[in-house]
Enzyme design. Structure first.
Site, PDB file in Angstrom:
ATOM      1  N   ASN A   7      31.068  36.416  48.093  1.00 49.20           N
ATOM      2  CA  ASN A   7      30.183  36.846  47.010  1.00 49.20           C
ATOM      3  C   ASN A   7      29.711  35.599  46.260  1.00 49.20           C
ATOM      4  O   ASN A   7      30.431  35.068  45.424  1.00 49.20           O
ATOM      5  CB  ASN A   7      30.961  37.797  46.077  1.00 49.20           C
ATOM      6  N   TRP A   8      28.502  35.182  46.609  1.00 55.92           N
ATOM      7  CA  TRP A   8      27.985  33.946  46.019  1.00 55.92           C
ATOM      8  C   TRP A   8      27.582  34.126  44.558  1.00 55.92           C
ATOM      9  O   TRP A   8      27.249  33.151  43.879  1.00 55.92           O
ATOM     10  CB  TRP A   8      26.772  33.448  46.802  1.00 55.92           C
ATOM     11  N   LYS A   9      27.550  35.353  44.083  1.00 53.62           N
ATOM     12  CA  LYS A   9      27.120  35.642  42.704  1.00 53.62           C
ATOM     13  C   LYS A   9      25.805  34.910  42.426  1.00 53.62           C
ATOM     14  O   LYS A   9      24.949  34.861  43.290  1.00 53.62           O
ATOM     15  CB  LYS A   9      28.226  35.250  41.718  1.00 53.62           C
TER      16      LYS A   9
ATOM     17  N   HIS B 235      30.466  45.909  40.860  1.00 54.33           N
ATOM     18  CA  HIS B 235      31.224  44.684  40.547  1.00 54.33           C
ATOM     19  C   HIS B 235      31.467  44.626  39.040  1.00 54.33           C
ATOM     20  O   HIS B 235      30.615  45.048  38.254  1.00 54.33           O
ATOM     21  CB  HIS B 235      30.448  43.454  41.026  1.00 54.33           C
TER      22      HIS B 235
ATOM     23  N   GLU C  32      39.634  44.816  42.639  1.00 53.53           N
ATOM     24  CA  GLU C  32      39.395  43.552  41.948  1.00 53.53           C
ATOM     25  C   GLU C  32      39.838  43.670  40.486  1.00 53.53           C
ATOM     26  O   GLU C  32      39.032  44.071  39.631  1.00 53.53           O
ATOM     27  CB  GLU C  32      37.910  43.209  41.979  1.00 53.53           C
TER      28      GLU C  32
ATOM     29  N   GLY D 278      37.670  34.983  38.696  1.00 52.48           N
ATOM     30  CA  GLY D 278      37.252  33.676  38.206  1.00 52.48           C
ATOM     31  C   GLY D 278      38.404  32.739  37.881  1.00 52.48           C
ATOM     32  O   GLY D 278      38.194  31.585  37.511  1.00 52.48           O
TER      33      GLY D 278
ATOM     34  N   GLY E 249      34.914  35.140  45.446  1.00 51.15           N
ATOM     35  CA  GLY E 249      33.839  34.655  44.582  1.00 51.15           C
ATOM     36  C   GLY E 249      33.737  33.142  44.630  1.00 51.15           C
ATOM     37  O   GLY E 249      33.259  32.569  45.612  1.00 51.15           O
TER      38      GLY E 249
HETATM   39  P1  PGA Z   1      36.605  35.060  42.162  1.00 44.32           P
HETATM   40  O1  PGA Z   1      35.652  36.332  42.097  1.00 44.32           O
HETATM   41  O2  PGA Z   1      37.010  34.875  43.607  1.00 44.32           O
HETATM   42  O3  PGA Z   1      35.780  33.944  41.638  1.00 44.32           O
HETATM   43  O4  PGA Z   1      37.791  35.354  41.312  1.00 44.32           O
HETATM   44  C1  PGA Z   1      35.855  37.452  42.894  1.00 44.32           C
HETATM   45  C2  PGA Z   1      34.779  38.441  42.619  1.00 44.32           C
HETATM   46  O5  PGA Z   1      34.310  38.498  41.475  1.00 44.32           O
HETATM   47  O6  PGA Z   1      34.343  39.188  43.519  1.00 44.32           O
END
Ligand code: PGA
Length: 248
Positions: A6-8, A91, A161, A167, A230
């Site tokens: 998930n590149w956000k 999400h 999640e 994060g 992420g």
């Molecule tokens: P993260 O995020 O790996 O940066 O904790 C995961 C996500 O939000 O899907």
């Protein structure tokens, strides 16, 4: 295992996106794990349309209904038209902007109608000593499963999640024992809707602070079928190390 990157909104140049695709292709070619990239909208079409590799693609979100006069929205048919097969729904970063469980259900219905596989994110914001977070999680899952047709109930990927882990670094994330318990709990909830066999084999991913350091511990014996990654998916070296750390 299924690993979703998930590149956000963290990858912000075409050059960086292409570098990540090149690295991801290499790990997908090893055929050990299935790699699904979820780039932001502009890059998704650019990368997925002519994709001939073993990579698969996912949208990061989908609109509530089937489109029309909805500035800024992306529909399921748009996603399938650029050959995405999956879409992330609910999400916590979307929920933080006001997305409700009812919205998540509408989006899931929309995705299924467009023949996309919904990756529905659920997870508690925080844990409390009285374990109210378990009921919170159950209600997020119930809203989706109660609202879709029985024939579709086995076609959803759930991503557990916990918001408190997202994060963070590996050391601040969930431990393998707690994850095992949560996955058992989620399969028990799914058993309300699916046969025991189907609930036991339903695809459940884990996301939140997954890094190369904890990927192995979280994947062995915890009952998950993969990860939604992420920040660690947006650096080619780190992502490669993370995927390689996950046993067959
Ligand atoms: P993260 O995020 O790996 O940066 O904790 C995961 C996500 O939000 O899907």
């Amino acid at each position: 295992m299924i690993i979703i990157a998930n590149w956000k909104a963290k990858v912000t140049t075409v050059a960086d996106a292409k570098k990540l695709v090149a690295a991801s292709k290499k790990i997908a070619d090893m055929r050990v794990h299935q790699i699904i990239l979820a780039p932001a909208g502009p890059y998704l079409g650019l990368l997925s349309l002519d994709n001939k590799s073993k990579l698969h693609y996912a949208g990061q979100d989908i609109t509530l209904t089937e489109g029309g006069a909805q500035t800024g929205e992306v529909t399921g048919d748009m996603l399938t038209s650029v050959k995405a097969k999956y879409v992330i729904i609910g999400h916590s970063e979307r929920r933080a902007l006001g997305e409700t469980d009812a919205n998540v259900l509408l989006k899931t219905q929309h995705a299924l109608k467009s023949a996309l596989t919904p990756i529905v994110c659920v997870g508690e914001k925080e844990r409390d000593a009285d374990a109210h977070y378990l009921a919170f999680l159950r209600s997020q899952i119930d809203t989706v499963y109660k609202g879709i047709q029985t024939k579709d109930q086995g076609n959803i990927i759930l991503a557990y999640e916990p918001v408190w882990a997202i994060g963070k670094s590996a050391s601040e994330g969930i431990n393998a024992d707690d994850l095992t318990e949560m996955i058992q709990y989620i399969r028990k909830i799914l058993g309300t809707y699916l046969t025991k066999k189907k609930a036991d084999s339903a695809v459940i991913l884990y996301g939140g602070a997954v890094e190369p350091e904890n990927a192995k511990a979280l994947s062995v014996g915890t009952g998950i079928n993969g990860f939604l990654v992420g920040h660690a998916s947006t650096d080619a070296k780190t992502f490669t190390a993370l995927v390689k750390a996950i046993p067959h």
